[in-house]
Each structure stands twice: as structure tokens, then as C-alpha cells.
Design an enzyme around this catalytic site. Sequence first.
Site, PDB file in Angstrom:
ATOM      1  CD  GLU A 119      -9.005 -14.231  24.763  1.00 34.23           C
ATOM      2  OE1 GLU A 119     -10.110 -13.339  24.653  1.00 34.23           O
ATOM      3  OE2 GLU A 119      -8.065 -14.203  25.083  1.00 34.23           O
ATOM      4  CG  HIS A 142     -10.745  -9.144  24.232  1.00 34.10           C
ATOM      5  ND1 HIS A 142     -10.000  -8.260  24.983  1.00 34.10           N
ATOM      6  CD2 HIS A 142      -9.944  -9.530  23.373  1.00 34.10           C
ATOM      7  CE1 HIS A 142      -8.822  -8.502  24.389  1.00 34.10           C
ATOM      8  NE2 HIS A 142      -8.799  -9.413  23.547  1.00 34.10           N
ATOM      9  CG  HIS A 144      -6.836  -6.224  20.412  1.00 36.90           C
ATOM     10  ND1 HIS A 144      -6.448  -7.121  19.412  1.00 36.90           N
ATOM     11  CD2 HIS A 144      -7.142  -6.790  21.534  1.00 36.90           C
ATOM     12  CE1 HIS A 144      -6.645  -8.218  19.839  1.00 36.90           C
ATOM     13  NE2 HIS A 144      -6.756  -8.298  21.164  1.00 36.90           N
ATOM     14  CG  HIS A 214      -4.404  -8.532  25.096  1.00 36.44           C
ATOM     15  ND1 HIS A 214      -4.201  -9.896  25.547  1.00 36.44           N
ATOM     16  CD2 HIS A 214      -5.011  -8.573  24.159  1.00 36.44           C
ATOM     17  CE1 HIS A 214      -5.280 -10.618  24.503  1.00 36.44           C
ATOM     18  NE2 HIS A 214      -5.636  -9.475  23.676  1.00 36.44           N
TER      19      HIS A 214
HETATM   20  O1  2HA Z   1      -9.960 -13.799  20.007  1.00 34.57           O
HETATM   21  O2  2HA Z   1      -8.134 -10.783  20.648  1.00 34.57           O
HETATM   22  O3  2HA Z   1      -7.244 -12.339  23.038  1.00 34.57           O
HETATM   23  C1  2HA Z   1      -8.683 -12.834  19.772  1.00 34.57           C
HETATM   24  C2  2HA Z   1      -8.173 -11.978  20.860  1.00 34.57           C
HETATM   25  C3  2HA Z   1      -7.573 -12.831  22.064  1.00 34.57           C
HETATM   26 ZN    ZN Z   2      -7.184  -9.851  22.336  1.00 38.80          ZN
END
Ligand code: 2HA
Ligand code: ZN
Length: 269
Positions: A119, A142, A144, A214
Site C-alpha cells: 500500500e 493503518h 485492524h 477492514h
Molecule cells: O498491508 O493491512 O490492508 C497489510 C494490510 C493491507
Molecule cells: Zn489492512
Amino acid sequence: MKSILEGRPGLTREVNKVAEVAGYLWQKGWAERNGGNITINVTEFVDDEIRQMPAITEPKPIGATLPHLKGCYFFCKGTQKRMRDLARWPMENGSIIRICDDCASYVIIADQPVIPTSEVAAHLTVHNTLIAEGGKKKATVHTHPIELVAMSHTNKFLEKDVLTNLLWSMIPETKAFCPRGLGIVPYKMAGSVELAEATLEELKDYDVVMWEKHGVFAADTDAMDAFDQIDVLTKAAQIYINARCMGFEPDGMSEEQMKEMTIAYNLPK
Ligand code: 2HA
Ligand code: ZN
């Protein structure tokens, strides 16, 4: 082999923050396998010697032309690398890249040819805008977070500012430490240009953006501050969910209480 970090306390401190945050993401259960990404603009720590360092890879296209990144350097988590490994060995699970003069490609310069995250284009596109805006934000994270992702599985929480107001009302500090709230991006394929563009749009109004079903994306001054914003929102989400698990819908702070907080902390409305 000598690491680029040797004799460079400023750069070392930034990379150590990434490692510390990567450990938190893993411990919190937000970073299964290779989940999540961290990209830091480290240009301010780059000296002449670094600028002279030869590339250790061929130029790779970013997939976009990003004029504000000319002469910039980034620390990026490696593709397929685990956060829990980044925590312990940041320079083996991430690398420092230099943006080429065409502003459309990059080379890795140190320590090892660890290819940046899939990404990277999305993260660099955000950095390009952060620089253009002239702000102090140097870090994009980023991850989760379980509770926030769970809450994104119902439409009622995806309407504009519904989740922001709910989370703010769970515990006073949430609004104080995440004063611009949580933007929402409807489901889009991970790594897509559409996801990057929608994220950019939301970052105009919010510091943290939810990617439906996500994860979240945060931009802030450094890795630690970006983490804190996500952590504060997640704490509020946990309080909400705990109340629901005890069998009731939490009242939330009253409008009066929210107003009092907003004034006391001098927050935007
Ligand atoms: O790179 O979480 O959304 C791993 C991720 C992609
Ligand atoms: Zn991700």
C-alpha cells in the site's frame, strides 16, 4: 554491516517509535499476520551523507506522480512483513526509501532491500498531500482494530459522524484527544486507488479514517501520536461494546456534558 541508524539519534528515535507502535499493534490483536502498515516521512533527519548513499535496488514505480515528494525519504514497513517482527527488528522488516527526481518512482537506500508495503502508493499519496498542506504530520498508520472494524459492519454506524458522536460520548477524553473524529470510507478494495482517494478526501476533515469492514488509517505528527488517536477511539468502542454486552444501550454523555467538555478543552465543535 553498518546500519543507517548508527550515529543518527534523530532518525533512530523515529524508527524506534515505529518499532514500539508495531509492538502495541500486535499486542492489541490489531495486526494479524502481515496486517497493517506504517510509513514515516523522515526527510528532516536526512543529512548529506544519506543523500549521497547509493540505491540498493532499481527504481520502482510508485504508480502515481507525487510532486511534493521530490527529495523526500520515508521509512516503510516491508511488504508481507509482520508487525510483531517490525517491533523487534525494524530495519530487517522495513527500509528507508528515497523518492526519485521524477516523483513517480523510488529506490531503497538502507539497510536492506526490503520491498515496501503493497500500500506504499496509498501512503505516499497521503504524504504528498500532507506536505502540500504544510502541516506537521509525518506519520501514517493503518491497522485492524477489532472493535472499530466490528462496528463498521452495520450501516447505522457508517452514516456521517454517527460513530464519531457515539465514541466521543463514551468517555470525556475521546473528543479531547481525537477532536476531529472518525471519517468513514465505504468498503473499497484494499490497496486500490479508489480507497486512497477516498481516504484523502476524509483526511481533510478527520485525523482518523475508518475503512468499512477492514481497518483504520491515521495521519499524525509521529507514529506514537497516530497510534494514540486510534487507541483512544478503540477504548471508547470497547466501553460501548462492554455496555451492550452487559445488556443495555449506554446513555453516553449528555449534550450538556459534551458542550462543557468542548468549551473546557477549547475544541472545535
Ligand atoms: O498491508 O493491512 O490492508 C497489510 C494490510 C493491507
Ligand atoms: Zn489492512
